[in-house]
Design a protein around this motif. Structure first.
Motif, PDB file in Angstrom:
ATOM      1  N   ILE A 131      37.138  39.795  38.905  1.00 29.14           N
ATOM      2  CA  ILE A 131      35.592  38.530  38.780  1.00 29.14           C
ATOM      3  C   ILE A 131      36.308  37.663  37.927  1.00 29.14           C
ATOM      4  N   PHE A 132      36.181  35.885  37.601  1.00 35.54           N
ATOM      5  CA  PHE A 132      36.620  35.385  37.436  1.00 35.54           C
ATOM      6  C   PHE A 132      36.263  35.182  35.658  1.00 35.54           C
ATOM      7  N   VAL A 133      37.097  35.031  34.460  1.00 38.56           N
ATOM      8  CA  VAL A 133      37.293  34.956  33.254  1.00 38.56           C
ATOM      9  C   VAL A 133      37.382  33.752  32.935  1.00 38.56           C
ATOM     10  N   THR A 134      36.920  32.732  31.907  1.00 37.76           N
ATOM     11  CA  THR A 134      38.191  31.866  31.419  1.00 37.76           C
ATOM     12  C   THR A 134      38.429  32.589  30.011  1.00 37.76           C
ATOM     13  N   VAL A 135      40.085  31.784  30.019  1.00 36.68           N
ATOM     14  CA  VAL A 135      40.591  32.401  28.591  1.00 36.68           C
ATOM     15  C   VAL A 135      39.501  32.643  27.302  1.00 36.68           C
ATOM     16  N   ASP A 136      38.706  32.480  26.948  1.00 38.21           N
ATOM     17  CA  ASP A 136      38.067  32.438  25.083  1.00 38.21           C
ATOM     18  C   ASP A 136      37.414  33.891  25.933  1.00 38.21           C
ATOM     19  N   LYS A 137      36.881  33.757  26.152  1.00 36.86           N
ATOM     20  CA  LYS A 137      35.867  35.531  27.337  1.00 36.86           C
ATOM     21  C   LYS A 137      37.015  36.556  27.444  1.00 36.86           C
ATOM     22  N   VAL A 138      38.157  36.301  27.672  1.00 39.81           N
ATOM     23  CA  VAL A 138      39.027  37.865  28.457  1.00 39.81           C
ATOM     24  C   VAL A 138      38.805  38.655  27.417  1.00 39.81           C
ATOM     25  N   GLY A 139      39.047  38.502  26.082  1.00 37.67           N
ATOM     26  CA  GLY A 139      38.719  39.828  25.256  1.00 37.67           C
ATOM     27  C   GLY A 139      37.480  40.594  25.245  1.00 37.67           C
ATOM     28  N   GLU A 140      36.217  39.540  25.318  1.00 35.72           N
ATOM     29  CA  GLU A 140      34.708  40.137  24.635  1.00 35.72           C
ATOM     30  C   GLU A 140      34.288  40.488  26.201  1.00 35.72           C
ATOM     31  N   VAL A 141      34.915  40.461  28.038  1.00 33.67           N
ATOM     32  CA  VAL A 141      34.832  40.543  28.913  1.00 33.67           C
ATOM     33  C   VAL A 141      35.262  42.202  28.924  1.00 33.67           C
ATOM     34  N   ILE A 142      36.910  42.129  28.293  1.00 38.86           N
ATOM     35  CA  ILE A 142      37.480  43.110  28.830  1.00 38.86           C
ATOM     36  C   ILE A 142      36.897  44.504  27.872  1.00 38.86           C
ATOM     37  N   LYS A 143      36.586  43.659  27.148  1.00 37.78           N
ATOM     38  CA  LYS A 143      35.306  45.053  26.224  1.00 37.78           C
ATOM     39  C   LYS A 143      34.274  45.555  26.758  1.00 37.78           C
ATOM     40  N   LEU A 144      33.539  44.656  27.299  1.00 38.84           N
ATOM     41  CA  LEU A 144      32.388  45.680  28.159  1.00 38.84           C
ATOM     42  C   LEU A 144      32.859  46.216  29.274  1.00 38.84           C
ATOM     43  N   ILE A 145      34.042  45.915  30.479  1.00 43.23           N
ATOM     44  CA  ILE A 145      35.082  46.740  30.830  1.00 43.23           C
ATOM     45  C   ILE A 145      34.706  47.609  31.021  1.00 43.23           C
ATOM     46  N   LYS A 146      36.132  47.737  29.731  1.00 45.24           N
ATOM     47  CA  LYS A 146      35.746  48.960  29.197  1.00 45.24           C
ATOM     48  C   LYS A 146      34.984  50.273  28.660  1.00 45.24           C
ATOM     49  N   GLN A 147      33.608  49.944  28.189  1.00 48.72           N
ATOM     50  CA  GLN A 147      33.113  50.263  27.445  1.00 48.72           C
ATOM     51  C   GLN A 147      32.345  50.759  29.211  1.00 48.72           C
ATOM     52  N   ASP A 153      27.557  35.333  31.045  1.00 46.81           N
ATOM     53  CA  ASP A 153      28.105  34.410  31.500  1.00 46.81           C
ATOM     54  C   ASP A 153      28.686  34.131  33.229  1.00 46.81           C
ATOM     55  N   ILE A 154      28.932  35.547  33.522  1.00 42.76           N
ATOM     56  CA  ILE A 154      29.431  36.160  34.136  1.00 42.76           C
ATOM     57  C   ILE A 154      28.021  36.528  35.855  1.00 42.76           C
ATOM     58  N   ASN A 155      28.214  35.559  36.555  1.00 43.44           N
ATOM     59  CA  ASN A 155      27.176  35.284  37.495  1.00 43.44           C
ATOM     60  C   ASN A 155      27.443  36.348  39.089  1.00 43.44           C
ATOM     61  N   SER A 156      28.854  36.137  39.191  1.00 45.75           N
ATOM     62  CA  SER A 156      29.699  36.607  40.539  1.00 45.75           C
ATOM     63  C   SER A 156      30.661  37.404  40.496  1.00 45.75           C
ATOM     64  N   VAL A 157      30.006  38.444  41.381  1.00 48.65           N
ATOM     65  CA  VAL A 157      31.710  38.978  41.752  1.00 48.65           C
ATOM     66  C   VAL A 157      32.031  39.099  42.625  1.00 48.65           C
ATOM     67  N   SER A 158      33.571  38.798  43.171  1.00 48.76           N
ATOM     68  CA  SER A 158      34.250  38.346  44.803  1.00 48.76           C
ATOM     69  C   SER A 158      34.573  39.971  44.757  1.00 48.76           C
ATOM     70  N   TRP A 159      35.128  40.304  46.166  1.00 47.41           N
ATOM     71  CA  TRP A 159      36.151  41.049  47.325  1.00 47.41           C
ATOM     72  C   TRP A 159      37.238  40.960  46.536  1.00 47.41           C
ATOM     73  N   ARG A 160      38.330  41.121  46.628  1.00 57.59           N
ATOM     74  CA  ARG A 160      39.808  40.980  46.814  1.00 57.59           C
ATOM     75  C   ARG A 160      40.678  41.780  47.636  1.00 57.59           C
ATOM     76  N   LYS A 161      41.235  41.859  48.604  1.00 56.89           N
ATOM     77  CA  LYS A 161      41.551  42.061  49.366  1.00 56.89           C
ATOM     78  C   LYS A 161      43.344  42.641  48.259  1.00 56.89           C
ATOM     79  N   ILE A 162      43.616  44.212  48.290  1.00 58.41           N
ATOM     80  CA  ILE A 162      44.812  44.023  47.473  1.00 58.41           C
ATOM     81  C   ILE A 162      46.106  44.750  48.208  1.00 58.41           C
ATOM     82  N   THR A 163      47.595  44.948  48.398  1.00 58.91           N
ATOM     83  CA  THR A 163      48.402  45.232  48.644  1.00 58.91           C
ATOM     84  C   THR A 163      48.868  46.327  47.780  1.00 58.91           C
TER      85      THR A 163
END
Length: 326
Positions: free
Chosen positions: A41-57, A101-111
């Motif tokens: 997910i793409f996150v603006t800097v001001d929302k990183v803390g809040e989003v990380i908290k949700l993800i960890k929960q 206000d995150i409405n899309s999730v993209s899929w990434r290929k990582i090595t």
């Protein structure tokens, strides 16, 4: 680690090393290189803390060794998610994201490479399913749950560390031994790789010698320090012959000790064929006192007529001080 954006189509959801490393005899780090596809997910800097908290929960952050799940994307951030957890909790996670206000999730290929896999994944991937002494992840987890942080552990047949390294990560004090020089080398390597050298001491000794020296000296020191709030565990994962090494504990102490504290708990693995009688095995290797705490558990089938078992029991003073009246 290289990153590439990919539109979701066929997605490999299981985070696990390449199947081609199974049965590897000589470690080839390059063989562990693999492309995996993960949600992000793409996150603006001001929302990183809040989003990380949700993800960890929701326990869906991508967790791999030497990989940062939060990465720079210009002035903002990209957060990588665990694909298995994401698929499991898809609806709940999407609802949580909408709140910020995150409405899309993209899929990434990582090595990912050898450095990104943890030691348990590497052990599980390399060892063939029916390798003698190959203990399943579930079985190891059973053992880990019985051992507390700070406990003292003696791993008599440690191999490359499938028990020793995770227990060191639990902050147990682990003395790990293996007679095979190659296993000893990789045991030391894995302790360094996982940054647990302060909790692991490695030895390259015969199992009998390890018990007669390192275990014996360690028990005396442990008892003299009066640490009855901690426990001592002895792991013996060499099922083809580990039972024969139990004899080494008989009369291990031939001298009087001013203080004898908590007795060690032994977990000893062994094979039993279909035509063997379990009662005969118990009577041969465990005296009456040991049998009072003895528990025999099935670990897995290794052949149609052959099972692996675990014998768990508390070593007794009668065994350790065979010729002394305590």
């Amino acid at each position: 680690m290289s990153v590439e954006i990919q539109t979701p189509s066929v997605r490999w959801l299981s985070i696990f090393p390449p199947h081609t490393v199974c049965g590897m005899k000589v470690l080839d780090r390059d063989a562990f290189r693999k492309e995996i596809t993960v949600p992000s997910i793409f996150v603006t800097v001001d929302k990183v803390g809040e989003v990380i908290k949700l993800i960890k929960q929701n326990d869906c952050l991508l967790k791999m060794d030497n990989l940062q799940p939060v990465q720079d994307e210009g002035k903002d951030k990209i957060i990588l998610l665990d694909p298995d957890s994401y698929e499991e909790k898809y609806l709940k996670i999407r609802q949580c994201f909408k709140k910020v206000d995150i409405n899309s999730v993209s899929w990434r290929k990582i090595t990912v490479t050898y450095e990104n896999w943890n030691s348990q994944d590497i052990f599980k991937a390399i060892l063939p399913p029916n390798t003698p002494g190959n203990i399943s992840v579930k079985e190891r987890e059973r053992i880990f749950r019985t051992i507390d942080s700070g406990d003292l552990v003696y791993d008599v047949f440690a191999g490359v560390g499938p028990f020793a390294i995770p227990l060191a990560k639990q902050k147990c004090q682990v003395h790990a031994n293996d007679l095979n020089p190659d296993s000893y080398k990789w045991l030391c390597h894995n302790a360094n790789l996982n940054k647990v050298t302060q909790y692991v001491r490695a030895y390259n000794l015969d199992g009998k010698e390890f018990i007669q020296t390192i275990v014996k000296i360690g028990l005396v020191d442990f008892w003299m320090r009066d640490e009855d709030n901690r426990r001592v565990h002895v792991l013996m994962n060499l099922p083809a012959c580990a039972l024969d090494f139990l004899e080494t504990f008989k009369g291990l102490f031939s001298e009087y000790l001013p203080k004898v504290g908590v007795m060690p708990i032994i977990n000893c693995y062994f094979f039993k064929k279909e035509d063997e009688d379990m009662n005969d095995i118990i009577d041969k290797y465990f005296d009456d006192e040991a049998q009072k705490t003895l528990k025999i558990s099935v670990v897995r089938a290794v052949a149609p007529n052959k099972l692996m078992f675990r014998a768990t029991y508390k070593l007794t003073k009668k065994t350790l001080f065979l010729h002394l009246a305590l």
